[in-house]
Design a protein around this motif. Structure first.
Motif, PDB file in Angstrom:
ATOM      1  N   TYR A 114      -1.238   3.692   6.309  1.00  0.00           N
ATOM      2  CA  TYR A 114      -1.859   3.114   7.503  1.00  0.00           C
ATOM      3  C   TYR A 114      -3.374   2.992   7.375  1.00  0.00           C
ATOM      4  N   ILE A 115      -3.990   3.755   6.476  1.00  0.00           N
ATOM      5  CA  ILE A 115      -5.445   3.686   6.352  1.00  0.00           C
ATOM      6  C   ILE A 115      -5.871   2.613   5.349  1.00  0.00           C
ATOM      7  N   MET A 116      -4.905   1.958   4.709  1.00  0.00           N
ATOM      8  CA  MET A 116      -5.230   0.919   3.735  1.00  0.00           C
ATOM      9  C   MET A 116      -5.260  -0.458   4.402  1.00  0.00           C
ATOM     10  N   PRO A 117      -6.134  -1.357   3.979  1.00  0.00           N
ATOM     11  CA  PRO A 117      -6.153  -2.715   4.536  1.00  0.00           C
ATOM     12  C   PRO A 117      -4.837  -3.429   4.227  1.00  0.00           C
ATOM     13  N   THR A 118      -4.284  -4.090   5.225  1.00  0.00           N
ATOM     14  CA  THR A 118      -2.988  -4.750   5.039  1.00  0.00           C
ATOM     15  C   THR A 118      -3.075  -5.910   4.046  1.00  0.00           C
ATOM     16  N   ALA A 119      -4.245  -6.526   3.915  1.00  0.00           N
ATOM     17  CA  ALA A 119      -4.387  -7.594   2.922  1.00  0.00           C
ATOM     18  C   ALA A 119      -4.221  -7.033   1.510  1.00  0.00           C
ATOM     19  N   VAL A 120      -4.779  -5.855   1.269  1.00  0.00           N
ATOM     20  CA  VAL A 120      -4.627  -5.206  -0.037  1.00  0.00           C
ATOM     21  C   VAL A 120      -3.171  -4.828  -0.270  1.00  0.00           C
ATOM     22  N   LEU A 121      -2.523  -4.294   0.759  1.00  0.00           N
ATOM     23  CA  LEU A 121      -1.109  -3.928   0.638  1.00  0.00           C
ATOM     24  C   LEU A 121      -0.258  -5.159   0.339  1.00  0.00           C
ATOM     25  N   GLY A 122      -0.605  -6.287   0.954  1.00  0.00           N
ATOM     26  CA  GLY A 122       0.145  -7.512   0.691  1.00  0.00           C
ATOM     27  C   GLY A 122       0.068  -7.928  -0.764  1.00  0.00           C
ATOM     28  N   TRP A 169       7.028   0.153   6.375  1.00  0.00           N
ATOM     29  CA  TRP A 169       6.415   1.187   5.547  1.00  0.00           C
ATOM     30  C   TRP A 169       4.975   1.469   5.984  1.00  0.00           C
ATOM     31  N   TYR A 170       4.285   0.438   6.439  1.00  0.00           N
ATOM     32  CA  TYR A 170       2.896   0.585   6.878  1.00  0.00           C
ATOM     33  C   TYR A 170       2.785   1.353   8.194  1.00  0.00           C
ATOM     34  N   PHE A 171       3.714   1.132   9.112  1.00  0.00           N
ATOM     35  CA  PHE A 171       3.568   1.657  10.464  1.00  0.00           C
ATOM     36  C   PHE A 171       4.309   2.967  10.736  1.00  0.00           C
TER      37      PHE A 171
END
Length: 297
Positions: A114-122, A169-171
């Motif tokens: 959750y602390i990672m930018p979602t664009a990076v996760l994408g 997984w993110y939330f």
């Protein structure tokens, strides 16, 4: 007695609110009004805007791609809202029974996404899903399950769940932390009384823990619903709305209309509809879950 700086008149106290009010007007209320005005015009970003009234909204609600985007967004809510809530509250109930050190380690580990930018996760997950050299397909081939290796982000049937799993997984770690905080505020004597009465762990969860977590459930639903409706960067970095609109959502469609087709009035109309939809769903959640949580208080 020494008087406080806030003991003055209402006019004097208003001065202390003025900086925050000016910032809110400049960066929140002002852009909303500007977007509303822009949605009533036809503008390509270069020439003078041309007034069209509600023409953009009429075109929008007769546009089949917009309904595809809404349907995809509704399906993604399962992965953004429902699954993280269920997983989060289940894990919170399980982790709560662990020792403090193990509980802290699991809470930290599961909260990290959750602390990672979602664009990076994408970008990372797009690499994991890569059909040629992605670790998922490589693992399936290595264990003799190569027939299940798919072009995950290119398959019309699996691309939406593939993106949705990343959102879950993110939330779910964030939801778990919220529910753990909620369990901490519950009076321990309630659990002790249930144990003395011989209540099983399942009955204790459904009759004590779950009803008393309704305020936290409302918060989680509000935050995840807002995140699902404004979803953009995760989908944009993974699929850009493809293949063939299979992951198209309103914000991706708004980007395409505004920054690819220079139809900024139509893009602003999507933004206004999305905002109204967010307010409507959140109001329904507030009325439904909020009233029940007050009844439990």
């Amino acid at each position: 007695m020494k008087r406080s700086a806030l003991d003055g008149s209402q006019q004097t106290n208003f001065i202390y609110l003025l900086p925050g009010l000016l910032l809110y007007t400049a960066f929140v209320f002002g852009p909303i009004v500007a977007a509303l005005g822009l949605s009533l015009t036809s503008w390509d970003g270069l020439t003078m805007p041309r007034w069209v009234g509600f023409g953009n909204y009429a075109d929008l609600f007769s546009d089949s791609r917009f309904y595809i985007a809404l349907r995809n967004n509704a399906e993604l809510m399962i992965f953004y809202c429902v699954l993280p809530l269920v997983l989060g509250i289940t894990l919170a109930a399980c982790v709560w029974n662990l020792k403090q050190r193990e509980q802290l380690a699991l809470r930290t580990f599961l909260f990290l996404p959750y602390i990672m930018p979602t664009a990076v996760l994408g970008i990372i997950w797009a690499w994991l899903y890569n059909p040629a050299f992605g670790p998922f397909n490589q693992f399936l081939r290595a264990v003799g399950l190569g027939r299940f290796a798919l072009p995950w982000l290119g398959d019309f049937n699996f691309v939406l769940p593939a993106v949705g799993i990343v959102a879950t997984w993110y939330f779910f770690g964030f939801c778990m932390v919220i529910f753990l905080t909620g369990i901490q505020r519950i009076d321990p004597s309630l659990f002790d009384a249930a144990k003395v009465d011989g209540a099983s762990a399942r009955k204790t969860f459904f009759w004590i823990t779950l009803p008393l977590l309704l305020p936290e459930i409302r918060v989680v639903l509000l935050l995840t619903v807002i995140a699902s409706i404004k979803s953009f960067d995760l989908i944009f970095t993974m699929t850009r709305g493809g293949p063939a609109n299979a992951t198209l959502v309103p914000n991706i469609y708004m980007y395409q209309l505004g920054f690819e087709l220079n139809r900024f009035g139509a893009a602003a109309a999507i933004a206004i509809v999305g905002a109204l939809l967010t307010f409507a769903i959140n109001y329904a959640i507030h009325r439904l879950v909020g009233s029940r949580s007050k009844g439990m208080a």
